[in-house]
Write a protein that holds these residues in place. Structure first.
Motif, PDB file in Angstrom:
ATOM      1  N   PHE A  70       0.833  -1.204   0.000  1.00  0.00           N
ATOM      2  CA  PHE A  70       0.000   0.000   0.000  1.00  0.00           C
ATOM      3  C   PHE A  70       0.871   1.259   0.000  1.00  0.00           C
ATOM      4  CE2 PHE A  70      -2.208   3.387   2.297  1.00  0.00           C
ATOM      5  CZ  PHE A  70      -3.337   3.532   1.505  1.00  0.00           C
ATOM      6  N   LEU A  71       1.855   1.289   0.883  1.00  0.00           N
ATOM      7  CA  LEU A  71       2.716   2.475   0.970  1.00  0.00           C
ATOM      8  C   LEU A  71       3.516   2.690  -0.317  1.00  0.00           C
ATOM      9  CD1 LEU A  71       3.986   2.084   4.638  1.00  0.00           C
ATOM     10  CD2 LEU A  71       2.480   3.871   3.759  1.00  0.00           C
ATOM     11  N   ARG A  72       3.990   1.605  -0.907  1.00  0.00           N
ATOM     12  CA  ARG A  72       4.818   1.730  -2.106  1.00  0.00           C
ATOM     13  C   ARG A  72       4.005   2.121  -3.331  1.00  0.00           C
ATOM     14  NH1 ARG A  72       9.941  -0.680  -3.534  1.00  0.00           N
ATOM     15  NH2 ARG A  72       9.841  -1.542  -1.440  1.00  0.00           N
ATOM     16  N   PHE A  73       2.893   1.439  -3.569  1.00  0.00           N
ATOM     17  CA  PHE A  73       2.176   1.621  -4.830  1.00  0.00           C
ATOM     18  C   PHE A  73       1.016   2.623  -4.760  1.00  0.00           C
ATOM     19  CE2 PHE A  73       4.175  -2.572  -5.302  1.00  0.00           C
ATOM     20  CZ  PHE A  73       4.931  -2.302  -6.432  1.00  0.00           C
ATOM     21  N   VAL A  74       0.474   2.865  -3.584  1.00  0.00           N
ATOM     22  CA  VAL A  74      -0.628   3.820  -3.479  1.00  0.00           C
ATOM     23  C   VAL A  74      -0.114   5.184  -3.035  1.00  0.00           C
ATOM     24  CG1 VAL A  74      -2.813   4.344  -2.323  1.00  0.00           C
ATOM     25  CG2 VAL A  74      -2.320   2.005  -3.047  1.00  0.00           C
ATOM     26  N   LEU A  75       0.675   5.205  -1.982  1.00  0.00           N
ATOM     27  CA  LEU A  75       1.178   6.480  -1.458  1.00  0.00           C
ATOM     28  C   LEU A  75       2.556   6.853  -2.013  1.00  0.00           C
ATOM     29  CD1 LEU A  75       0.142   6.132   2.297  1.00  0.00           C
ATOM     30  CD2 LEU A  75      -1.128   7.173   0.404  1.00  0.00           C
ATOM     31  N   ASN A  76       3.174   5.940  -2.732  1.00  0.00           N
ATOM     32  CA  ASN A  76       4.509   6.164  -3.307  1.00  0.00           C
ATOM     33  C   ASN A  76       5.517   6.597  -2.228  1.00  0.00           C
ATOM     34  OD1 ASN A  76       6.315   6.079  -5.427  1.00  0.00           O
ATOM     35  ND2 ASN A  76       6.008   8.227  -5.972  1.00  0.00           N
TER      36      ASN A  76
END
Length: 171
Positions: free
Chosen positions: A38-44
């Motif tokens: 989630f942090l990597r792909f949604v929030l970058n």
């Protein structure tokens, strides 16, 4: 025999705690992995420590689960030829299998201690945790696995449950 019952209860309680730890570790691994995705792909905005912690939990999970599997007879066993043998020989092979598992877990523990000594005071780069935490499960799992294998032998609980019926019903 009273000591049989005491030993069986003690082993089962220890293994129930180890199994509970495995369940918790699996939830932590899943939570960290989902959060990281989630942090990597949604929030970058990925974390730097998540992969190390997930790996650490996975190692602990794996080595504890192997040890618990020895007590519960959940290890891989190919019993086709063993089941064709006379009862006494088949039972002897079951004892040999438990002894082989104890020897393997001793080897895991022995080399785990070497790895801890080699890691010294090194730390994992992203989390800052001691690198020896990666190798400590080898000692904990190795000791528990040996205790379980020897406990199975002392309790004469060396045969898989579904094979115990077959073996005892054979002439």
């Amino acid at each position: 025999m009273a000591w049989h019952r005491t030993l069986a209860v003690a082993l089962n309680r220890i293994n129930d705690l180890a199994a509970l730890a495995c369940h918790v570790l699996l939830m932590v691994i899943t939570g960290i992995t989902v959060a990281q995705v989630f942090l990597r792909f949604v929030l970058n905005n990925p974390t730097s420590w998540s992969e190390e912690i997930a790996l650490l939990c996975l190692i602990w999970f794996g080595l504890l689960a192997v040890a618990v599997g020895i007590r519960r007879h959940e290890h891989v066993a190919i019993t086709f030829f063993r089941d064709l043998l006379p009862r006494r020989i088949a039972l002897g092979l079951d004892y040999i299998a438990q002894l082989a598992m104890a020897c393997f877990m001793f080897t895991v523990m022995y080399y785990g201690a070497d790895l801890i000594a080699l890691s010294g005071v090194q730390v994992l780069p992203a989390s800052g945790l001691a690198k020896s935490l990666l190798y400590l499960p080898a000692i904990v799992g190795g000791v528990l696995g040996m205790i379980n294998a020897f406990g199975n032998m002392l309790l004469r609980d060396v045969t898989l449950a579904e094979h115990a019926v077959e073996v005892t019903n054979v002439g």
